[in-house]
Scaffold this motif. Structure first.
Motif, PDB file in Angstrom:
ATOM      1  N   MET A 214       0.835  -1.195   0.000  1.00 20.38           N
ATOM      2  CA  MET A 214       0.000   0.000   0.000  1.00 20.38           C
ATOM      3  C   MET A 214       0.872   1.248   0.000  1.00 20.38           C
ATOM      4  O   MET A 214       0.510   2.251  -0.608  1.00 20.38           O
ATOM      5  CB  MET A 214      -0.900  -0.005   1.243  1.00 20.38           C
ATOM      6  N   GLY A 215       2.006   1.182   0.659  1.00 16.28           N
ATOM      7  CA  GLY A 215       2.921   2.322   0.697  1.00 16.28           C
ATOM      8  C   GLY A 215       3.493   2.643  -0.671  1.00 16.28           C
ATOM      9  O   GLY A 215       3.620   3.809  -1.041  1.00 16.28           O
TER      10      GLY A 215
ATOM     11  N   GLY B 111       2.061   1.987  -3.543  1.00 18.07           N
ATOM     12  CA  GLY B 111       0.982   2.543  -4.353  1.00 18.07           C
ATOM     13  C   GLY B 111       0.776   4.015  -4.058  1.00 18.07           C
ATOM     14  O   GLY B 111       0.586   4.829  -4.973  1.00 18.07           O
ATOM     15  N   LEU B 112       0.841   4.365  -2.798  1.00 18.12           N
ATOM     16  CA  LEU B 112       0.697   5.768  -2.405  1.00 18.12           C
ATOM     17  C   LEU B 112       1.871   6.593  -2.923  1.00 18.12           C
ATOM     18  O   LEU B 112       1.685   7.707  -3.420  1.00 18.12           O
ATOM     19  CB  LEU B 112       0.606   5.891  -0.882  1.00 18.12           C
ATOM     20  N   LEU B 113       3.067   6.019  -2.860  1.00 16.33           N
ATOM     21  CA  LEU B 113       4.242   6.709  -3.395  1.00 16.33           C
ATOM     22  C   LEU B 113       4.129   6.902  -4.909  1.00 16.33           C
ATOM     23  O   LEU B 113       4.458   7.972  -5.437  1.00 16.33           O
ATOM     24  CB  LEU B 113       5.506   5.921  -3.056  1.00 16.33           C
ATOM     25  N   GLY B 114       3.622   5.893  -5.620  1.00 15.59           N
ATOM     26  CA  GLY B 114       3.417   6.023  -7.060  1.00 15.59           C
ATOM     27  C   GLY B 114       2.369   7.059  -7.397  1.00 15.59           C
ATOM     28  O   GLY B 114       2.515   7.830  -8.345  1.00 15.59           O
TER      29      GLY B 114
END
Length: 47
Positions: free
Chosen positions: A1-2, A4-7
């Protein structure tokens, strides 16, 4: 999830910085040669 948030943050940063504003400009610039060299012509009016 981290990741994905960074992307998603990276994508939003790219949108805000204008990297997707001119998608065709770079593709067209490589096709045209703007660096035409002009050779100086000798002047004949010094006789």
């Amino acid at each position: 999830m981290g990741l994905g948030l960074l992307g998603l943050l990276g994508f939003l940063w790219c949108l805000k910085s204008g990297q997707f504003d001119d998608l065709d400009g770079a593709a067209n610039r490589i096709l045209f040669d703007d660096d035409e060299r002009v050779t100086p012509q000798p002047r004949n009016d010094q006789k």
